[in-house]
Design a protein around this motif. Structure first.
Motif, PDB file in Angstrom:
ATOM      1  N   SER A 154       0.829  -1.190   0.000  1.00 36.68           N
ATOM      2  CA  SER A 154       0.000   0.000   0.000  1.00 36.68           C
ATOM      3  C   SER A 154       0.865   1.243   0.000  1.00 36.68           C
ATOM      4  N   GLN A 155       0.193   2.364   0.066  1.00 37.88           N
ATOM      5  CA  GLN A 155       0.897   3.637   0.114  1.00 37.88           C
ATOM      6  C   GLN A 155       1.794   3.734   1.335  1.00 37.88           C
ATOM      7  N   ALA A 159       5.873   4.166   1.440  1.00 40.08           N
ATOM      8  CA  ALA A 159       6.548   5.239   2.183  1.00 40.08           C
ATOM      9  C   ALA A 159       7.578   4.669   3.139  1.00 40.08           C
ATOM     10  N   THR A 491       7.026  10.733  -2.218  1.00 39.13           N
ATOM     11  CA  THR A 491       6.012  11.018  -3.240  1.00 39.13           C
ATOM     12  C   THR A 491       6.213  10.145  -4.464  1.00 39.13           C
ATOM     13  N   THR A 494       4.724   6.721  -3.396  1.00 34.48           N
ATOM     14  CA  THR A 494       3.299   6.647  -3.051  1.00 34.48           C
ATOM     15  C   THR A 494       2.387   7.377  -4.022  1.00 34.48           C
ATOM     16  N   GLU A 496       1.678  10.415  -3.594  1.00 37.12           N
ATOM     17  CA  GLU A 496       1.071  11.491  -2.809  1.00 37.12           C
ATOM     18  C   GLU A 496       1.714  12.828  -3.172  1.00 37.12           C
ATOM     19  N   LYS A 497       0.877  13.872  -3.381  1.00 35.39           N
ATOM     20  CA  LYS A 497       1.373  15.191  -3.765  1.00 35.39           C
ATOM     21  C   LYS A 497       1.240  16.232  -2.663  1.00 35.39           C
ATOM     22  N   SER A 498       0.352  16.003  -1.705  1.00 31.30           N
ATOM     23  CA  SER A 498       0.106  16.989  -0.646  1.00 31.30           C
ATOM     24  C   SER A 498       1.300  17.056   0.298  1.00 31.30           C
ATOM     25  N   LYS A 501       0.304  15.880   3.838  1.00 27.23           N
ATOM     26  CA  LYS A 501       0.207  14.422   3.971  1.00 27.23           C
ATOM     27  C   LYS A 501       1.578  13.766   3.915  1.00 27.23           C
ATOM     28  N   LEU A 502       2.485  14.305   3.119  1.00 28.54           N
ATOM     29  CA  LEU A 502       3.841  13.759   3.056  1.00 28.54           C
ATOM     30  C   LEU A 502       4.548  13.928   4.399  1.00 28.54           C
ATOM     31  N   LEU A 505       3.084  11.430   6.732  1.00 27.60           N
ATOM     32  CA  LEU A 505       3.607  10.095   6.454  1.00 27.60           C
ATOM     33  C   LEU A 505       4.987   9.923   7.080  1.00 27.60           C
ATOM     34  N   ASP A 533      -0.895  23.901   0.491  1.00 27.92           N
ATOM     35  CA  ASP A 533      -1.387  22.905  -0.471  1.00 27.92           C
ATOM     36  C   ASP A 533      -2.548  23.436  -1.300  1.00 27.92           C
TER      37      ASP A 533
END
Length: 674
Positions: A154-155, A159, A491, A494, A496-498, A501-502, A505, A533
């Motif tokens: 998963s994401q 990470a 990123t 995963t 993920e761009k935010s 959130k990074l 994580l 963001d």
């Protein structure tokens, strides 16, 4: 918490004796159970150390939280001891032992079924200072994460594989490939640590000095210039680049991990423990590419330095120094403003208190210099120079005086032994008391340094704190914060761009099976990222804006930061078009001028990182310097006006004022929202 009967407070002297006796009795009682009292989250609790089912633990039992700090202080000696005995005794300890053994057995069974070693997860039971139930949950979470990794892709798993804190030192490739050695020079203030290391740095073919403050970076830059060393100054807000420079003096956050040197100095190494900035010291120790690394700081840092040296496989030499001039606690408190003397430093713990004390002292006929955290380094330096040159008799300062300023102070006078931490007022920690007091008795100027409290109660508390040893830094739990490269790795793994959130994580899901390195406090950066963001900015620019050294709690500064970010998102440059007199029209001109200094410095900080969008960085540095000079003049004018008012009162026979005063009213100093 249990409810205890109300009793009238004892007189100060009797209370001091009774509480001291109570502390000894409690300590002796707890020692029987391998336990101790701890202070955390504004509460007093019992921490127990032991072993259950072969697994060592250091935990606070769920019934081990005793009372809020303020309530604890109000309890009489007998009540304190009774409360401790109720919460920890043979029965409750046996219950804790059974509880831990059952928990350990369950974790070991589940780990064994999954083919995992339970030991890394159960190591979380040794962290200390937390409730057993919370540490149990940490173990559960870590085991659950390990089981999840076995089954899912998963994401979060991606990470976890992109960044491993256990391999954090390896991210500094140049330093990791060098054979480095550490020399720790440890000792109290005024023991000659910096002098010894700077002599080695000046004689080296190349080197870097890493400072906790711009003021210290500038001071040692000038020291190297005076030795005819080709040196550059690099801070977040200023560059003084020398062609062909072999040396650099910089703030620690500006460490260059890509330039190998012969010698590096990392100053104030005990800052490793600081939750807000400690990650910069961790990065420097792990990543500064120097053959010899000098670590300067207090003796309390020794265990942490030894642990880091062992982890990094770097040979370590420890040199301990003694203070060059003795520190002496005066027999009595100062008692009144009129008894302050030339060469004194009076310590308060907020900007408002410093200015109030300064007004009271100038009205008593003494000339004053003022130093507090909100002042720019240039103003602090100018105020310090007034004191050195004899233009000021007394310096009134916050604990900002404890780092980066060498002053000819004969006596340090504490106006209080308590400091407001944003939540409540609490007794000064021993290490901070020692650091501030150590500024007294500059070697070569005074034969000894003197310490006193302003009032009798403060005097007694400071005397006790001066006899208390500062707690040693822990051997694990060194803070790290993510680099842009680490976030980019997450990123890529995963999608993920935010930025928010990074960062989350990194903070919550990155490999924490090894508590040697831990994520630092990213709360403010994440809050900024949530706003950033919303803008059409690349990750690198959002990351840069999230780190700007500017207070979001000051509306004017936060508005400027947001406007700058919006303009960059629109691909528009931010030009300086400031009304340099605006702060003089403000309701509080001095505060406005101080904030203006911070605004120009933040613009310069961005200018060195995003020059296309902040083209006036050099002008911002100059304007910040000019504004700092105005702040210095405003402070001088303010002090002079108080002196003139005092002289006018004396001339016209006004009623007795601060000359006979014991100082500013204490009533307002305990309020929140300073």
């Amino acid at each position: 918490m249990i409810t205890l009967p109300h009793t009238a407070p004892l007189p100060d002297a009797a209370e001091e004796l009774e509480l001291a006796a109570s502390d000894d009795a409690i300590e002796a009682y707890l020692a029987r159970f391998n336990a101790r009292l701890i202070h955390g989250n504004d509460a007093i609790a019992i921490e127990v150390t032991g072993e259950a089912a072969g697994v060592p633990f250091r935990l606070v039992p769920d019934r081990g939280s005793l009372a809020r700090v303020m309530k604890w202080r109000k309890l009489h000696a007998v009540q304190r001891l009774a409360l401790v005995q109720e919460r920890l005794n043979a029965d409750t300890l046996a219950e804790l032992q059974v509880e831990i053994e059952r928990f350990v057995a369950g974790i070991e069974r589940r780990a064994r079924q999954a083919g995992l070693d339970a030991a890394p997860f159960l190591g979380a039971l040794q962290t200390g200072r937390e409730l057993a139930s919370r540490r149990f949950q940490v173990v559960e979470d870590r085991l659950a994460e390990a089981l999840y990794q076995q089954q899912e892709h998963s994401q979060a798993e991606a990470a976890l594989h992109s960044v491993r804190l256990a391999r954090y030192p390896e991210s500094f490739e140049l330093a990791a490939g060098m054979r480095r050695r550490f020399i720790a020079i440890l000792g109290p203030t005024n023991s000659g640590k910096t002098h010894q290391a700077m002599e080695a740095l000046a004689a080296a073919a190349s080197g870097v000095y890493l400072a906790p403050l711009r003021l210290l970076a500038l001071e040692n830059y000038e020291r190297l210039v005076d030795r005819d060393v080709a040196v550059s100054l690099v801070t977040g807000e200023e560059r003084r680049l020398t062609e062909g420079a072999t040396h650099v003096a910089s703030t620690i956050e500006m460490m260059d991990a890509t330039r190998a040197v012969e010698i590096a100095i990392i100053d104030e190494i005990q800052m490793l423990e600081d939750l807000e900035r400690g990650s910069a010291w961790t990065a420097a120790v792990c990543g500064v590419p120097a053959k010899t690394v000098y670590l300067l700081g207090s003796l309390a840092a020794r265990p942490a330095i030894e642990a880091l040296a062992q982890r990094l496989a770097c040979p370590l030499e420890v040199i301990t120094l003694q203070r060059k001039s003795p520190l002496e606690m005066e027999a009595q408190c100062v008692g009144s403003v009129g008894k302050l003397q030339r060469g004194d430093a009076l310590i308060a713990f907020s900007r408002r208190e410093v200015l109030e004390w300064a007004a009271s002292i100038t009205k008593a006929g003494l000339k004053v210099a003022t130093i507090y955290g909100n002042l720019s380094p240039e103003v602090r330096r100018a105020q310090a120079q007034r004191f050195r040159d004899g233009e000021a008799d007394v310096v009134v300062a916050t604990d900002a005086i404890g780092m980066g300023l060498n002053l000819p102070i004969r006596r340090v006078v504490f106006s209080t032994a308590k400091k407001y931490d944003g939540i409540s007022e609490d007794l000064l920690p021993a290490w901070l008391t020692h650091q501030i007091a150590g500024r007294a008795g500059r070697y070569g100027i005074h034969e000894a340094g003197h310490i006193a409290g302003f009032d009798d109660h403060t005097h007694r508390l400071i005397a006790r704190l001066m006899k208390t040893h500062a707690s040693a830094l822990p051997r694990r739990g060194f803070y790290v914060t993510p680099s842009l490269q680490q976030l980019e790795a997450i990123t890529r793994a995963t999608g993920e761009k935010s930025l928010a959130k990074l960062l989350e994580l990194f903070s919550r899901n990155i490999d924490l099976s090894d508590d040697f390195f831990l994520p630092g406090n990213l709360e403010e950066q994440i809050n900024r990222a949530l706003w950033l963001d919303q803008l059409r900015l690349p990750l690198a620019q959002r990351f840069t804006f999230s780190l700007v050294p500017i207070s979001s709690r000051v509306p004017m500064l936060n508005d400027a930061w947001q406007n700058w970010a919006r303009n960059v998102a629109r691909q528009r440059p931010n030009y300086l078009s400031e009304d340099l007199e605006a702060f003089e029209r403000a309701r509080f001109p001095l505060q406005a001028a101080e904030d203006a200094c911070k605004k120009y410095s933040a613009y310069a900080w961005l200018g060195y990182r995003l020059p296309d969008y902040f083209p006036d960085a050099e002008a911002a540095v100059e304007i910040a310097r000019e504004t700092s000079e105005r702040v210095d003049r405003m402070l001088a004018t303010q002090h002079q006006s108080h002196q003139r008012a005092a002289a006018r009162d004396d001339r016209f026979g006004s009623k007795p004022g601060p000359r006979r005063s014991s100082g500013p009213s204490r009533g307002g100093h305990l309020r929140r929202g300073r």
